[in-house]
Design an enzyme around this catalytic site. Structure first.
Site, PDB file in Angstrom:
ATOM      1  N   SER A 240       0.825  -1.216   0.000  1.00  0.00           N
ATOM      2  CA  SER A 240       0.000   0.000   0.000  1.00  0.00           C
ATOM      3  C   SER A 240       0.861   1.268   0.000  1.00  0.00           C
ATOM      4  O   SER A 240       2.036   1.231   0.369  1.00  0.00           O
ATOM      5  CB  SER A 240      -0.892   0.033   1.244  1.00  0.00           C
ATOM      6  OG  SER A 240      -1.642  -1.147   1.351  1.00  0.00           O
TER       7      SER A 240
HETATM    8  N1  SAH Z   1      -0.621  -5.062   4.054  1.00  0.00           N
HETATM    9  C1  SAH Z   1       0.117  -5.321   2.818  1.00  0.00           C
HETATM   10  C2  SAH Z   1      -0.634  -4.949   1.570  1.00  0.00           C
HETATM   11  C3  SAH Z   1      -1.827  -5.805   1.387  1.00  0.00           C
HETATM   12  S1  SAH Z   1      -2.454  -6.017  -0.244  1.00  0.00           S
HETATM   13  C4  SAH Z   1       1.480  -4.665   2.843  1.00  0.00           C
HETATM   14  O1  SAH Z   1       1.816  -3.956   3.811  1.00  0.00           O
HETATM   15  O2  SAH Z   1       2.254  -4.900   1.912  1.00  0.00           O
HETATM   16  C5  SAH Z   1      -3.757  -7.138   0.207  1.00  0.00           C
HETATM   17  C6  SAH Z   1      -3.309  -8.559   0.462  1.00  0.00           C
HETATM   18  O3  SAH Z   1      -4.458  -9.290   0.891  1.00  0.00           O
HETATM   19  C7  SAH Z   1      -2.781  -9.283  -0.778  1.00  0.00           C
HETATM   20  O4  SAH Z   1      -1.495  -9.755  -0.509  1.00  0.00           O
HETATM   21  C8  SAH Z   1      -3.765 -10.437  -0.966  1.00  0.00           C
HETATM   22  O5  SAH Z   1      -3.162 -11.630  -1.440  1.00  0.00           O
HETATM   23  C9  SAH Z   1      -4.315 -10.620   0.430  1.00  0.00           C
HETATM   24  N2  SAH Z   1      -5.608 -11.299   0.542  1.00  0.00           N
HETATM   25  C10 SAH Z   1      -6.701 -11.201  -0.257  1.00  0.00           C
HETATM   26  N3  SAH Z   1      -7.708 -11.970   0.206  1.00  0.00           N
HETATM   27  C11 SAH Z   1      -7.237 -12.566   1.349  1.00  0.00           C
HETATM   28  C12 SAH Z   1      -7.804 -13.467   2.299  1.00  0.00           C
HETATM   29  N4  SAH Z   1      -9.055 -13.918   2.210  1.00  0.00           N
HETATM   30  N5  SAH Z   1      -7.049 -13.843   3.351  1.00  0.00           N
HETATM   31  C13 SAH Z   1      -5.764 -13.395   3.486  1.00  0.00           C
HETATM   32  N6  SAH Z   1      -5.187 -12.546   2.611  1.00  0.00           N
HETATM   33  C14 SAH Z   1      -5.909 -12.133   1.569  1.00  0.00           C
END
Ligand code: SAH
Length: 246
Positions: free
Chosen positions: A71
């Site tokens: 992000s």
């Molecule tokens: N917090 C992260 C950015 C997150 S992007 C950082 O600091 O880099 C959102 C993430 O959520 C992605 O990696 C995606 O694979 C994950 N995601 C999506 N659906 C999910 C689920 N049901 N359970 C766990 N992770 C999930």
């Protein structure tokens, strides 16, 4: 970019510039969030091959070809501030991605705490993509936060442990967009706890802040949620049984 020295007489780096500008915009409000952003280096969480020079652009960056992103710094700062984190709290993050946000959370909740004395991690972060689980674990180990954060592979829309009803977390921070707040996450939030989640359609959602409060007195375990709509945001989808089905 502005050249010169910062308040401490040191030369400005792009990292300092970014933090100072987030402070001027009143996005960074608290000392702890500022300290975390200064101490955890975003460049250490970029995908391999990304030039380090982009680390302090205030924009999301792709995590290789996983389709996921780290992000933007202002978004991370907003969520950290709204979460009202403090040392000693237990936090669940849903969507580990690079591990950057987990590292910042870990920095704040472990401030002043003797890590060796911890019986269990303070931060649990759950990610569905195995490649990112591995990537985030490596990044957090390198940042020496491996003891404070446990990264788990799984569907975070069901909470962690999956579908448990135990009120385990003081804070739950969801970093992917859900069509509604997953009920399992609400059950795992402690009374008095705060849950943050981007909720709504794709690609635009509203960042929601929920507090779990006890309804009535007298040992009655009925609870209710107070809900605040914070702002418009854009996140990748939360894909899982309790969110967007694939
Ligand atoms: N917090 C992260 C950015 C997150 S992007 C950082 O600091 O880099 C959102 C993430 O959520 C992605 O990696 C995606 O694979 C994950 N995601 C999506 N659906 C999910 C689920 N049901 N359970 C766990 N992770 C999930």
């Amino acid at each position: 970019m502005r050249q010169g020295k910062n308040d401490e007489g040191k030369r400005y780096s792009p990292h300092d510039e970014l933090i100072d500008s987030l402070k001027r915009e009143n996005i960074i409000k608290s000392k702890l969030v500022e300290e975390a952003l200064r101490n955890i280096k975003r460049e250490d969480f970029l995908w391999k091959g990304e030039p380090r020079s982009v680390a302090y652009f205030d924009e999301p960056r792709a995590l290789g070809d996983t389709g996921q992103t780290i992000s933007a710094p202002h978004m991370v700062a907003i969520m950290l501030e709204e979460a009202g984190l403090r040392p000693g709290l237990t936090v669940l993050e849903v969507g580990t991605g690079s591990g950057y946000n987990a590292a910042l959370i870990a920095y704040i909740v472990s401030r002043g705490i003797n890590v060796e004395s911890l019986e269990q991690p303070l931060v649990f972060s759950i990610e569905r993509d195995a490649r990112l689980v591995k990537f985030a674990k490596e990044n957090l180990e390198k940042a020496k936060l491996g003891k404070i954060v446990e990264v788990v592979e799984g569907d975070g829309s069901l909470g962690y442990p999956s579908s448990s009803k135990e009120m385990k977390y003081d804070r739950i921070i969801v970093t992917a967009a859900a069509p509604f707040i997953p009920p399992h996450l609400e059950s795992q939030l402690k009374i008095g706890g705060i849950l943050l989640a981007p909720v709504g359609e794709l690609p635009y959602q509203t960042l929601i802040k929920e507090r779990k409060i006890r309804k009535g007195g007298g040992g009655d375990e009925k609870v209710e949620f107070s809900r605040e709509r914070l702002m418009g945001v854009m996140f990748v989808p939360l894909i899982g049984e309790g969110a967007y089905r694939k």
